[in-house]
Design an enzyme around this catalytic site. Structure first.
Site, mmCIF file in Angstrom:
data_model
loop_
_atom_site.group_PDB
_atom_site.id
_atom_site.type_symbol
_atom_site.label_atom_id
_atom_site.label_comp_id
_atom_site.label_asym_id
_atom_site.label_seq_id
_atom_site.Cartn_x
_atom_site.Cartn_y
_atom_site.Cartn_z
ATOM 1 N N GLU A 37 1.396 -0.080 -4.661
ATOM 2 C CA GLU A 37 0.317 0.879 -5.197
ATOM 3 C C GLU A 37 1.101 2.287 -5.257
ATOM 4 O O GLU A 37 1.597 2.953 -4.534
ATOM 5 C CB GLU A 37 -0.748 1.010 -4.051
ATOM 6 C CG GLU A 37 -1.607 2.015 -4.536
ATOM 7 C CD GLU A 37 -2.382 2.651 -3.245
ATOM 8 O OE1 GLU A 37 -3.598 3.039 -3.248
ATOM 9 O OE2 GLU A 37 -1.864 2.492 -2.052
ATOM 10 N N ASP A 62 0.635 -1.054 -0.124
ATOM 11 C CA ASP A 62 0.062 -0.041 0.000
ATOM 12 C C ASP A 62 0.961 1.280 0.059
ATOM 13 O O ASP A 62 1.922 1.119 0.621
ATOM 14 C CB ASP A 62 -1.096 0.050 1.153
ATOM 15 C CG ASP A 62 -1.876 1.142 1.316
ATOM 16 O OD1 ASP A 62 -2.712 1.118 0.449
ATOM 17 O OD2 ASP A 62 -1.614 1.939 2.323
#
Length: 620
Positions: free
Chosen positions: A359, A330
């Protein structure tokens, strides 16, 4: 560094009550690991004032004992060499008022090589799910005494009760759908207040435990094994940028720089270009990296060497203990980027077949490419060592292409693929848990069918958001992200119907399901889609044509494996000039649609393409 690192031999003798050990992290390790270094964090009252020793153990040495400014922490730095054998490591903590012996467990590596850490690739179709919103198989863990939030399905931004047991019950559905890998949003304990709503998992309060409302860590291991038993893979979502403000560290931080100081840096500027901008001010760059994502998420300082090692080992522990095959990291561009490159190397050195997707929520191809392995940015020479990156630029182009914007943006985005070191390693998608569902609110399903056909046939690694297969809609916008994350109907006891069965689906849902399943299942064995070359033609009149092909050098066009994709985004039928495509069609005679099995004559000069239609043709 602002925190003090003190060699134990320089510490004053322990005064007062004997030290106590409340936490040992990681709780156990393994013999025979790739990386020999092992850092063990001990936490407990005055444990940092103790003298630590390790009984003589073949292949294992206690190299350094590190005390920090908080006397309730002690870090043991050991080497577990190749000659080390599984068994207890006898650690002694000694003070004037007492001695405590800890038998630290060194386990035998029990997983068979090749049965885990398999990675993921363009051969896969990834099914992204949020466990809390997929299915509830165990109502007994919906609300757990002592935890701050229980289940409340009436609130779209609250916890709803989905769990590992619910996923386990529906693995056959996911398999039958044609998916080959499951990406779970984070499963770490998120014991946050109801006002925050941490059902999504991105505010960890314990990085070595699953959230009990999903199930135990052992149940997660069993779920991973069950997924593997079906020949599917598991991708685990991790976050090294931040934790939740209810993380147990926050009551008693190891060092004053363990997390960045909110009062000094405040919130991040959310301006990703500052991470790569050759002209960026240091103030802007620091604000991006050191600022907190939100007030409830303390920002971790990966430049602290003890924390960095903690995070590295935490990743390896989850891979080795659970058997996962990949990681989605993330907020990849928000932590310290030198640490993130070190982390990627550390993991992939230990598990060469593993894969990681970072990400990187950015809007343009050059910025996205910066974060992929081997980009080696001119000017700063940074190399992320990150194999895969989320393809947001293509997602943004795709989201508008079949809902009125036309497919030219897709063509233009793919035309920039020369910038990526490995465009086929990018993870493609048209929506996810952070975006509005792209096509479910369309008046008809043609937008979804066109978009899904593109995603299943273009380059890269496709990720499909749960519920796309039944066109789950966006919910009412109630001030949070819950409207993007509706429950799967039928995943909860007492639901009026179940989309997991044909009988429980509406006509619209069944139509979407059949398109998604047909394309996904076909793609499983379509090697030309996995690894073949791509040739695209400039869209004309909202008709976009491209080929995936794989042939021997010098062979006639159309020989070997070839798939022709025709996407008519127009609201009227179009007549396609096949002569324009001769360089790829060659002398092929027919094309069979992989969904309808209709055979088309490709020897004629033109091909009629109905309005709002996708043709995926295996050419013969």
């Amino acid at each position: 560094m602002r925190h003090a690192l003190l060699a134990l031999s320089l510490l004053a003798p322990l005064v007062g009550a004997a030290q106590t050990v409340e936490r040992v992290e990681p709780a156990f390790w393994w013999a025979g690991m790739h990386h020999p270094e092992l850092q063990v964090m001990l936490y407990g009252e005055d444990v940092g004032r103790a003298r630590a020793t390790l009984a003589e153990t073949p292949g294992v040495t206690l190299d350094r004992v590190v005390a920090v400014e908080n006397p309730n922490y002690l870090f043991l730095e050991m080497t577990v060499g190749p000659d080390a054998e599984a068994g207890p490591l006898a650690l002694t903590l000694e003070g004037p008022d007492g001695t405590q012996t800890l038998d630290y467990e060194l386990r035998e590596r029990s997983r068979r090589p090749g049965s885990y850490a398999q990675g993921f690739s363009s051969e896969d179709v990834i099914y992204l799910m949020m466990p809390d919103r997929f299915a509830n198989g165990d109502e007994s863990n919906d609300s757990i005494p002592g935890m701050l939030e229980g289940a409340d399905r009436s609130d779209p931004n609250a916890r709803h009760g989905g769990d590992f047991a619910g996923v386990l019950e529906h693995l056959g559905y996911i398999d039958d759908l044609g998916m080959t890998a499951i990406w779970f949003t984070p499963v770490f304990e998120n014991d946050m207040t109801p006002a925050y709503g941490a059902y999504h998992g991105y505010a960890a309060t314990d990085m070595y435990a699953t959230d009990p409302r999903f199930g135990t860590t052992d149940e997660f291991v069993a779920l991973v094994d069950a997924v593997h038993g079906r020949g599917l893979k598991v991708i685990m979502d991790m976050i090294h940028n931040h934790v939740g403000d209810r993380h147990w560290w926050m009551d008693d931080l190891p060092t004053s720089d363990w997390v960045h100081d909110w009062e000094r840096v405040g919130q991040t500027n959310f301006t990703g270009p500052a991470a790569i901008d050759p002209y960026a001010s240091e103030a802007d760059r620091r604000q991006l990296v050191d600022g907190w994502f939100v007030r409830e998420m303390p920002d971790l300082n990966q430049r602290n060497p003890l924390l960095a090692q903690y995070l590295l080992q935490n990743t390896v522990w989850w891979i080795e203990h659970t058997g996962i095959d990949g990681i989605r990291m993330d907020t990849y561009l928000y932590p310290d980027k030198a640490y993130m490159a070190r982390w990627a190397r550390y993991v992939l050195d230990a598990y060469p077949d593993f894969n990681i997707v970072g990400e990187s929520w950015v809007t343009n191809v050059p910025h996205e490419a910066y974060w992929q392995d081997d980009f080696a940015a001119p000017g700063d020479g940074y190399d992320s060592d990150l194999p895969s990156v989320t393809d947001f630029p293509l997602a943004f182009a795709l989201r508008g292409a079949f809902t009125g914007g036309g497919p030219y943006a897709i063509y233009e985005t793919l035309a920039q693929d020369h910038i990526y070191p490995d465009p086929n390693g990018m993870v493609t998608f048209f929506d996810n848990h952070d975006l509005d569902r792209a096509y479910s609110d369309a008046d008809d399903l043609s937008a979804l069918a066109l978009g899904y056909a593109f995603q299943m046939t273009t380059r890269g690694i496709p990720q499909v958001y749960y519920g796309t297969e039944v066109a789950i809609p966006n919910g009412p916008r109630t001030g949070g992200d819950g409207y993007k994350r509706l429950d799967m109907p039928g995943g909860w006891p007492g639901d009026a119907r179940s989309v997991f069965t044909e009988a429980g689906r509406t006509e619209r849902e069944q139509e979407a399901f059949e398109v998604v399943r047909a394309l996904s299942r076909w793609r499983r064995t379509a090697d030309v889609i996995h690894h073949g070359r791509l040739t695209q033609f400039i869209p004309r009149d909202d008709v976009y044509v491209y080929f995936r092909w794989d042939e021997d050098p010098g062979s006639e066009p159309g020989a070997g494996s070839t798939v022709m994709v025709v996407l008519n985004a127009a609201s009227e039928g179009r007549t396609l000039d096949l002569g324009r495509l001769a360089e790829r069609l060659g002398s092929v005679a027919t094309g069979r649609d992989v969904v309808t099995r209709t055979v088309y004559d490709l020897t004629r000069p033109t091909l009629a393409v109905p309005a709002r239609t996708a043709l995926v043709l295996e050419v013969q």
